[in-house]
Write a protein that holds these residues in place. Structure first.
Motif, mmCIF file in Angstrom:
data_model
loop_
_atom_site.group_PDB
_atom_site.id
_atom_site.type_symbol
_atom_site.label_atom_id
_atom_site.label_comp_id
_atom_site.label_asym_id
_atom_site.label_seq_id
_atom_site.Cartn_x
_atom_site.Cartn_y
_atom_site.Cartn_z
ATOM 1 N N GLU A 225 35.437 -29.786 2.886
ATOM 2 C CA GLU A 225 35.360 -31.245 2.928
ATOM 3 C C GLU A 225 36.342 -31.895 1.951
ATOM 4 O O GLU A 225 36.319 -33.119 1.772
ATOM 5 N N GLY A 226 37.164 -31.082 1.297
ATOM 6 C CA GLY A 226 38.101 -31.624 0.326
ATOM 7 C C GLY A 226 37.472 -31.960 -1.011
ATOM 8 O O GLY A 226 38.016 -32.756 -1.773
ATOM 9 N N ILE A 227 36.321 -31.350 -1.316
ATOM 10 C CA ILE A 227 35.611 -31.601 -2.578
ATOM 11 C C ILE A 227 35.810 -30.388 -3.475
ATOM 12 O O ILE A 227 35.409 -29.271 -3.113
ATOM 13 N N PHE A 228 36.420 -30.595 -4.620
ATOM 14 C CA PHE A 228 36.678 -29.525 -5.576
ATOM 15 C C PHE A 228 36.069 -29.907 -6.925
ATOM 16 O O PHE A 228 36.194 -31.053 -7.376
ATOM 17 N N MET A 229 35.419 -28.942 -7.554
ATOM 18 C CA MET A 229 34.685 -29.214 -8.784
ATOM 19 C C MET A 229 35.608 -29.656 -9.919
ATOM 20 O O MET A 229 35.194 -30.410 -10.797
ATOM 21 N N ASP A 230 36.846 -29.176 -9.917
ATOM 22 C CA ASP A 230 37.763 -29.567 -10.995
ATOM 23 C C ASP A 230 38.099 -31.052 -10.936
ATOM 24 O O ASP A 230 38.506 -31.636 -11.959
ATOM 25 N N ASP A 231 37.939 -31.682 -9.763
ATOM 26 C CA ASP A 231 38.250 -33.106 -9.633
ATOM 27 C C ASP A 231 37.096 -33.992 -10.098
ATOM 28 O O ASP A 231 37.286 -35.194 -10.288
ATOM 29 N N LEU A 232 35.907 -33.417 -10.250
ATOM 30 C CA LEU A 232 34.738 -34.189 -10.652
ATOM 31 C C LEU A 232 34.640 -34.218 -12.173
ATOM 32 O O LEU A 232 34.855 -33.202 -12.835
ATOM 33 N N LYS A 233 34.335 -35.370 -12.714
ATOM 34 C CA LYS A 233 34.184 -35.538 -14.158
ATOM 35 C C LYS A 233 32.767 -36.037 -14.442
ATOM 36 O O LYS A 233 32.524 -37.237 -14.553
ATOM 37 N N SER A 264 32.531 -40.914 -3.052
ATOM 38 C CA SER A 264 33.037 -40.259 -1.849
ATOM 39 C C SER A 264 32.509 -38.829 -1.741
ATOM 40 O O SER A 264 32.109 -38.389 -0.655
ATOM 41 N N SER A 265 32.473 -38.097 -2.853
ATOM 42 C CA SER A 265 31.958 -36.726 -2.826
ATOM 43 C C SER A 265 30.473 -36.713 -2.477
ATOM 44 O O SER A 265 30.018 -35.869 -1.694
ATOM 45 N N LEU A 266 29.706 -37.647 -3.044
ATOM 46 C CA LEU A 266 28.277 -37.714 -2.738
ATOM 47 C C LEU A 266 28.054 -38.065 -1.263
ATOM 48 O O LEU A 266 27.185 -37.466 -0.607
ATOM 49 N N ALA A 267 28.839 -39.006 -0.742
ATOM 50 C CA ALA A 267 28.663 -39.409 0.657
ATOM 51 C C ALA A 267 29.046 -38.278 1.612
ATOM 52 O O ALA A 267 28.337 -38.008 2.598
ATOM 53 N N LEU A 268 30.147 -37.586 1.335
ATOM 54 C CA LEU A 268 30.565 -36.479 2.200
ATOM 55 C C LEU A 268 29.546 -35.351 2.169
ATOM 56 O O LEU A 268 29.221 -34.756 3.214
#
Length: 329
Positions: A225-233, A264-268
């Protein structure tokens, strides 16, 4: 909303459409000259012949033509000055934009350095505030076991102990806290030898291997889904909240653990869980496995070690799925 009008761009138009002081002076001079010529024509003797008529016309119109040529020239100069001012403003804007684009990377590096410094300060603070249990002997994270060894039932007195048949896991050294946390972060790159070593040791531990595989499954699904943990803060939570979670508390009392705020990550993630039963089952299995493993880890972990674990990719995936699944509601 209408864009504000550029004053420099409007200047040439104003100069063309407005009767300036120079033109007023030129009109006055022309009128004075015409009056003077008329007065002279009435008082002077009549000119004779065509030459006299030509000289009279030149005397009337030539000065007027010179006056208005001068006026036109002055207006052209004024328009050129206004155009030069507008071009100078445009060049200045382009220069400022260029300087801004050159400064942004350095500002970004400064922000990253500040973030790293804050992270180190929080870790140091957590080390000073870590709990001091009288019955707990805190060893180095490189040597201390991540999981408490399960108690084994004592053999019956009438049943002799056998030298053979000892499980292989009993002969292995327990997984250390440092390797456990490093394995939950997963290797950073193909050249990360320490990360692969910690991951291999974690997979040899039966209980930890279940969490590693469950985390690997959900991280792979999230990457689709294009969600990567390194992008989350995520927002940092106090170690006391992690201990409350490990001891069974749920709901708003531990809502601070759900530090992922990326909409966006939560919605996806929520949409995929509703539509994909395989994704949903993998997420719930990961949450259950993380719950059990973390509860065992918390029993011997210091606050500093809890802070380190909370910054791993596995812990960030738990925060994300926990918010979507309502663990913190």
């Amino acid at each position: 909303m209408a864009e504000p009008e550029d004053k420099t761009r409007r200047a040439p138009l104003d100069a063309v459409g407005r009767f300036t002081a120079t033109e007023a002076v030129a009109a006055a001079l022309s009128l004075i000259w015409l009056v003077a010529v008329a007065a002279y024509s009435f008082t002077a003797p009549d000119g004779t012949g065509p030459l006299g008529i030509v000289m009279t016309l030149m005397m009337v119109f030539l000065p007027i033509a010179l006056i208005w040529v001068t006026v036109t020239t002055l207006r052209s100069v004024q328009e050129l000055r206004a155009e030069a001012t507008r071009l100078q403003s445009a060049v200045e804007s382009m220069r400022n934009a260029y300087v801004t684009t050159q400064v942004q990377p350095s500002v970004q590096r400064k922000l990253e350095e500040i973030e790293r410094t804050a992270k180190q300060a929080e870790t140091a603070l957590a080390t000073f505030t870590s709990r001091r249990d009288a019955s707990l002997v805190v060893a180095s994270a490189d040597r201390k076991a991540a999981m408490a060894a399960p108690a084994r039932a004592a053999p019956a007195e009438d049943q002799p102990a056998l030298a053979l048949g000892t499980p292989a896991e009993d002969l292995r050294a327990p997984l250390s806290v440092g390797d456990f946390i490093r394995a939950l972060q997963f290797p950073e790159s193909p050249e990360d030898k320490d990360g692969f070593r910690a991951l291999r040791l974690a997979l040899e531990d039966r209980a930890v291997a279940k969490l590693i595989r469950a985390a690997q499954d959900v991280l792979t699904l999230l990457s689709q889904e294009g969600i990567f943990m390194d992008d989350l803060k995520p927002e940092r939570a106090r170690p006391e909240l992690w201990r409350s979670f490990a001891q069974g508390e749920r709901g708003r009392g531990i809502s601070g653990l759900g530090g992922i705020r990326d909409r966006s990550s939560l919605a996806l993630t929520a949409g995929r869980m509703r539509e994909d039963p395989i994704f949903r089952d993998a997420a719930h299995h990961f949450l259950r496995t993380f719950d059990r493993t973390f509860a065992e880890f918390e029993k011997t972990a210091t606050d500093a070690e809890l802070v380190d674990l909370a910054d791993t990719r596995t812990a960030r995936a738990f925060m994300l799925f926990g918010r979507v699944a309502g663990v913190f509601d």
